[in-house]
Design an enzyme around this catalytic site. Sequence first.
Site, PDB file in Angstrom:
ATOM      1  N   GLU A 158       0.829  -1.306  -0.200  1.00  0.00           N
ATOM      2  CA  GLU A 158       0.222  -0.008  -0.045  1.00  0.00           C
ATOM      3  C   GLU A 158       0.876   1.204  -0.045  1.00  0.00           C
ATOM      4  OE1 GLU A 158      -2.823  -0.316   3.249  1.00  0.00           O
ATOM      5  OE2 GLU A 158      -3.568  -2.030   2.295  1.00  0.00           O
ATOM      6  N   ASP A 268     -11.956 -10.744  -0.575  1.00  0.00           N
ATOM      7  CA  ASP A 268     -13.369 -10.975  -0.079  1.00  0.00           C
ATOM      8  C   ASP A 268     -14.377 -10.028  -0.454  1.00  0.00           C
ATOM      9  OD1 ASP A 268     -12.457  -8.264   1.357  1.00  0.00           O
ATOM     10  OD2 ASP A 268     -12.669  -9.166   3.286  1.00  0.00           O
TER      11      ASP A 268
HETATM   12  C1  XIL Z   1      -6.271  -6.272   8.378  1.00  0.00           C
HETATM   13  C2  XIL Z   1      -6.660  -7.416   9.190  1.00  0.00           C
HETATM   14  O1  XIL Z   1      -7.555  -8.397   8.527  1.00  0.00           O
HETATM   15  C3  XIL Z   1      -7.191  -6.999  10.718  1.00  0.00           C
HETATM   16  O2  XIL Z   1      -7.361  -8.198  11.489  1.00  0.00           O
HETATM   17  C4  XIL Z   1      -6.432  -5.805  11.287  1.00  0.00           C
HETATM   18  O3  XIL Z   1      -6.962  -5.531  12.486  1.00  0.00           O
HETATM   19  C5  XIL Z   1      -6.048  -4.732  10.076  1.00  0.00           C
HETATM   20  O4  XIL Z   1      -5.358  -5.501   9.082  1.00  0.00           O
HETATM   21  N1  XIL Z   1      -4.929  -4.591   3.798  1.00  0.00           N
HETATM   22  C6  XIL Z   1      -3.978  -5.323   4.225  1.00  0.00           C
HETATM   23  C7  XIL Z   1      -4.261  -6.445   5.482  1.00  0.00           C
HETATM   24  O5  XIL Z   1      -2.987  -5.556   3.643  1.00  0.00           O
HETATM   25  O6  XIL Z   1      -3.147  -6.409   6.330  1.00  0.00           O
HETATM   26  C8  XIL Z   1      -5.250  -5.818   6.277  1.00  0.00           C
HETATM   27  O7  XIL Z   1      -5.533  -6.752   7.400  1.00  0.00           O
HETATM   28  C9  XIL Z   1      -6.487  -5.364   5.577  1.00  0.00           C
HETATM   29  C10 XIL Z   1      -6.340  -4.519   4.399  1.00  0.00           C
END
Ligand code: XIL
Length: 448
Positions: A158, A268
């Site tokens: 990101e 998802d």
């Molecule tokens: C999310 C997890 O699913 C959560 O449990 C946590 O609180 C925050 O991070 N992009 C990503 C992931 O690259 O690491 C993130 O995961 C969701 C968005």
Amino acid sequence: MNMILRRLSRAAIAGLVAAAALTAAAHSAEAADTLGSAAAGQGRYFGAAVAAGHLGEADYTATLDREFGSVTPENEMKWDATEPSRGTFTFTSADRIVDHAQSRGMDVRGHTLVWHSQLPSWVGTLGASDLRTAMKDHISGLMGHYKGEIHSWDVVNEAFQDGGSGARRSSPFQDKLGDGFIEEAFRAARAADPAAKLCYNDYNTDGVNAKSTAVYNMVKDFTSRGVPIDCVGFQSHFNSNSPVPSDYRQNLQRFADLGVDVQITELDIEGSGSAQAADYTKVVQACLAVERCTGMTVWGVTDKYSWRSGGTPLLFDGNYAEKPAYDAVLSALGGSGGPGEPGGPGEGTATCTATYTRTADWDGGYNGEVTVTAGSEPIGSWTATVTLPARQSVSALWNGTAAFNGNVMTVRPSWNGALAAGTSTTFGFTVTKNGSDAAPAVGACTAS
Ligand code: XIL
């Protein structure tokens, strides 16, 4: 035991010599027409994000172990979890996931090395030169611990701003080191584990848009200048505000055409019923249509523990029942039937064979290698047994994990469980002779 074998595997002895082969008996077992095995039949992996805290829940692990061929630690490999204070690494939770996966023949995706979020506050306090050192130390410390055990790493996550501009996102790395931090991270990652695929990962880059084009231009620049990058991850978090893009396949393909793999890394899709199922079908079909789309990961096992649980975005509901989206994904992957249904787990005839070769020999010991070959159906995993002659003992094992019962060693895959029909993998081991030069017997190979 797994931890010890993981360390030993790094000390695997090189220097192979040809030798006569002994062929072991082939044994058949039941096919698993699950997400993992159906995807393996298409030459892809199908994975899930996993939280260490849920591995004690029987239904969670049963579903995970049955259906998935790859796991991504959901939070346990992030910077705040692995290096909460400078130079102090903690791997307990991540090791738990990796050990679980390896003992069941599942592969592991690494997530993530350099990210602005879930970053401990000490990182933000460093000046530029210290930050550069800390970033490289983090990469070598974390990747080094799992060297050879992770099929793909999200090296940078990101780094681009959301929205229309295509600009870089503000972060300690961007603000203090400039655009070059990304390539510095990739170079450090290649040095730390040359076997891992190195990925750039982001969201809202799934279709063709300004953000994905900015990433595309960076990857193009990297490949033209020889900066090590092997793949691009597309998180693919979808809902009604951010639907599956109609040019998803086209976007994956343009990245693949740059000469990198593409992976769907955090899939998802909020929703339910047939609409959700249809969206999942689109995603799977897009990946299968792109030769270099090497695998897909859904961001969790069950709606119950999804980070977006209100949106019920996953393939299993809160009671681990298969949703219409599950059936749609399995069918898009060319599978048929859930557990107990025709063609589902327990209904098929997947087989494997195991062949033994002595590959090196010296006064006090030898190296053995077993080749495991899938039969005419893809397999999700395998188990092979090796019976050692009296007095001999195994001092190292690689590309597998072992359990010992007397002189019988039962080997399961480490990263190499899923095999397409007719394809092979190997595991190897070093034996101390203790005065006996007899050959071990390779027994049953069981496919699942
Ligand atoms: C999310 C997890 O699913 C959560 O449990 C946590 O609180 C925050 O991070 N992009 C990503 C992931 O690259 O690491 C993130 O995961 C969701 C968005």
